[in-house]
Design a protein around this motif. Structure first.
Motif, PDB file in Angstrom:
ATOM      1  N   ALA A 174      -2.773  -4.384  -4.870  1.00  0.00           N
ATOM      2  CA  ALA A 174      -1.964  -3.179  -5.050  1.00  0.00           C
ATOM      3  C   ALA A 174      -1.140  -3.265  -6.334  1.00  0.00           C
ATOM      4  N   GLU A 175      -0.588  -4.429  -6.604  1.00  0.00           N
ATOM      5  CA  GLU A 175       0.181  -4.603  -7.839  1.00  0.00           C
ATOM      6  C   GLU A 175      -0.700  -4.402  -9.069  1.00  0.00           C
ATOM      7  N   ARG A 210      -8.001  11.556 -10.358  1.00  0.00           N
ATOM      8  CA  ARG A 210      -9.226  11.258  -9.609  1.00  0.00           C
ATOM      9  C   ARG A 210      -9.483   9.762  -9.529  1.00  0.00           C
ATOM     10  N   LEU A 211      -9.382   9.076 -10.649  1.00  0.00           N
ATOM     11  CA  LEU A 211      -9.663   7.642 -10.666  1.00  0.00           C
ATOM     12  C   LEU A 211      -8.715   6.882  -9.751  1.00  0.00           C
ATOM     13  N   PHE A 212      -7.417   7.148  -9.867  1.00  0.00           N
ATOM     14  CA  PHE A 212      -6.465   6.371  -9.085  1.00  0.00           C
ATOM     15  C   PHE A 212      -6.306   6.911  -7.669  1.00  0.00           C
ATOM     16  N   GLY A 213      -6.639   8.176  -7.460  1.00  0.00           N
ATOM     17  CA  GLY A 213      -6.742   8.668  -6.096  1.00  0.00           C
ATOM     18  C   GLY A 213      -7.857   7.962  -5.353  1.00  0.00           C
ATOM     19  N   MET A 214      -8.990   7.745  -6.033  1.00  0.00           N
ATOM     20  CA  MET A 214     -10.103   7.014  -5.442  1.00  0.00           C
ATOM     21  C   MET A 214      -9.715   5.562  -5.159  1.00  0.00           C
ATOM     22  N   LEU A 215      -9.023   4.914  -6.118  1.00  0.00           N
ATOM     23  CA  LEU A 215      -8.603   3.532  -5.916  1.00  0.00           C
ATOM     24  C   LEU A 215      -7.646   3.410  -4.727  1.00  0.00           C
ATOM     25  N   PHE A 216      -6.779   4.402  -4.560  1.00  0.00           N
ATOM     26  CA  PHE A 216      -5.857   4.360  -3.418  1.00  0.00           C
ATOM     27  C   PHE A 216      -6.619   4.524  -2.104  1.00  0.00           C
ATOM     28  N   MET A 217      -7.630   5.405  -2.097  1.00  0.00           N
ATOM     29  CA  MET A 217      -8.464   5.546  -0.902  1.00  0.00           C
ATOM     30  C   MET A 217      -9.146   4.221  -0.564  1.00  0.00           C
ATOM     31  N   VAL A 271       0.839  -1.204   0.000  1.00  0.00           N
ATOM     32  CA  VAL A 271       0.000   0.000   0.000  1.00  0.00           C
ATOM     33  C   VAL A 271       0.873   1.252   0.000  1.00  0.00           C
ATOM     34  N   LEU A 272       1.919   1.252   0.813  1.00  0.00           N
ATOM     35  CA  LEU A 272       2.793   2.421   0.900  1.00  0.00           C
ATOM     36  C   LEU A 272       3.480   2.718  -0.427  1.00  0.00           C
ATOM     37  N   ARG A 273       3.752   1.683  -1.210  1.00  0.00           N
ATOM     38  CA  ARG A 273       4.403   1.910  -2.502  1.00  0.00           C
ATOM     39  C   ARG A 273       3.505   2.688  -3.454  1.00  0.00           C
TER      40      ARG A 273
END
Length: 332
Positions: free
Chosen positions: A251-252, A272-279, A10-12
């Motif tokens: 995560a990978e 936005r899309l990948f910020g949401m996925l990270f959340m 997750v940190l990566r």
């Protein structure tokens, strides 16, 4: 050791947090438009399909909350793929998905699976509940809105998704193999997202379908991580409850997806899309750790806001709730 690997994975992906301001802008700016379009598009369908003022308000709130969440993802996809975000199609698709899922989960109709199969292949459908009436109204409105466009990829994905949704009933009643769980997860999530997000780009190319299938698969697994305690308490088998998938793998796959989107649409913003996925990934990590250490009998969720208290952050962060048969809810 497994927890450490998950945390490191997750940190990566922490650089994806650069997209969180875009998510915030969605809450500050776009939700008002979504709410207005929802009222104009979905409100009349609820009024025609659902009897009783109290029940109509309940269904309205559930579908609005669902639409706010789903439209965040769909607007992120539109931004990342250089396609126009059509709010009316987004709220139609998100509302249809919520009603469809709740019919499967909460309504006891032995032949509903077959009747929906007939509907999705262009045949007649006679509703047997107010929720089925609403589903039919949503489906007919989507069909009419797409008329004249090359939309076969969307309806083909919907028909195939329905097949996997029917198979998913096995998750409640039997021990499924690792292969079966993988197929059902990918079929429900991947094909469901293809049909839903495809409303913004109905003439999906094979490459579009491939990436949407992968994106939807990841979204389904993340959703299963968020629901792990509830699924375990209700005896629902998923890849997460069975331990056949790890957050490190998820995560990978998110990192791989980001690279694929960047290669296909290099000039588009993906924050936005990948910020949401990270959340969602961070939330999945928290949910999974809570499930491991506390093993609760059920899941405690925040109270669902009343329609009069549906502020943007509450609509996005609180559970949307589910539609149940009217007799079960005491509404009328």
């Amino acid at each position: 050791m497994a927890e450490r690997h998950e945390l490191l994975a997750v940190l990566r992906l922490t650089p994806l947090a650069i997209g969180w301001p875009s998510v915030y802008r969605y809450l500050r700016r776009d939700v008002d438009e979504i709410t207005e379009v929802f009222g104009l598009t979905i409100g009349p369908l609820i009024d025609r399909s659902i009897a009783g003022t109290r029940r109509r308000r309940e269904v309205y709130r559930i579908l609005l909350s669902t639409s706010v969440k789903v439209c965040l993802a769909m607007s992120g996809y539109a931004q990342a793929t250089n396609v126009a975000f059509q709010a009316h199609r987004a709220v139609l698709g998100s509302s249809f998905t919520r009603v469809y899922d709740d019919l499967f989960d909460n309504y006891d109709s032995p032949d509903m699976d077959q009747r929906l199969t007939v509907l999705f292949h262009g045949g007649p459908f006679q509703p047997r509940s107010d929720a089925e009436s609403l589903l039919l109204a949503l489906y007919a409105t989507i069909d009419a809105d797409l008329r004249g466009e090359d939309c076969e990829p969307v309806f083909s994905a919907l028909r195939d998704m329905h097949t996997f949704q029917v198979r998913s009933r096995q998750q409640r009643s039997s021990v499924l193999s690792r292969s079966d769980l993988r197929q059902i997860t990918r079929g429900k999530g991947g094909l469901g997202t293809t049909a839903l997000f495809g409303l913004l780009r109905p003439g999906l190319s094979p490459e579009d379908r491939r990436l949407l299938l992968e994106l939807g698969d990841v979204l389904q697994v993340l959703d299963d991580y968020h629901d792990v305690s509830l699924d375990r308490a209700n005896g629902i088998a998923t890849e997460v409850t069975a331990g056949t998938i790890t957050l490190s793998e998820v995560a990978e796959r998110i990192g791989w997806l980001r690279a694929e989107f960047r290669a296909r649409w290099p000039r588009c913003r993906r924050d936005r899309l990948f910020g949401m996925l990270f959340m969602m990934l961070v939330g999945a990590l928290v949910s999974h750790r809570h499930d491991r250490h506390r093993k609760p009998a059920g899941r405690s969720v925040p109270p669902i806001p009343d329609l009069d208290d549906c502020t943007p952050h509450r609509l996005l962060l609180h559970p949307a709730g589910n539609i149940h048969p009217a007799s079960d809810r005491g509404t009328g």
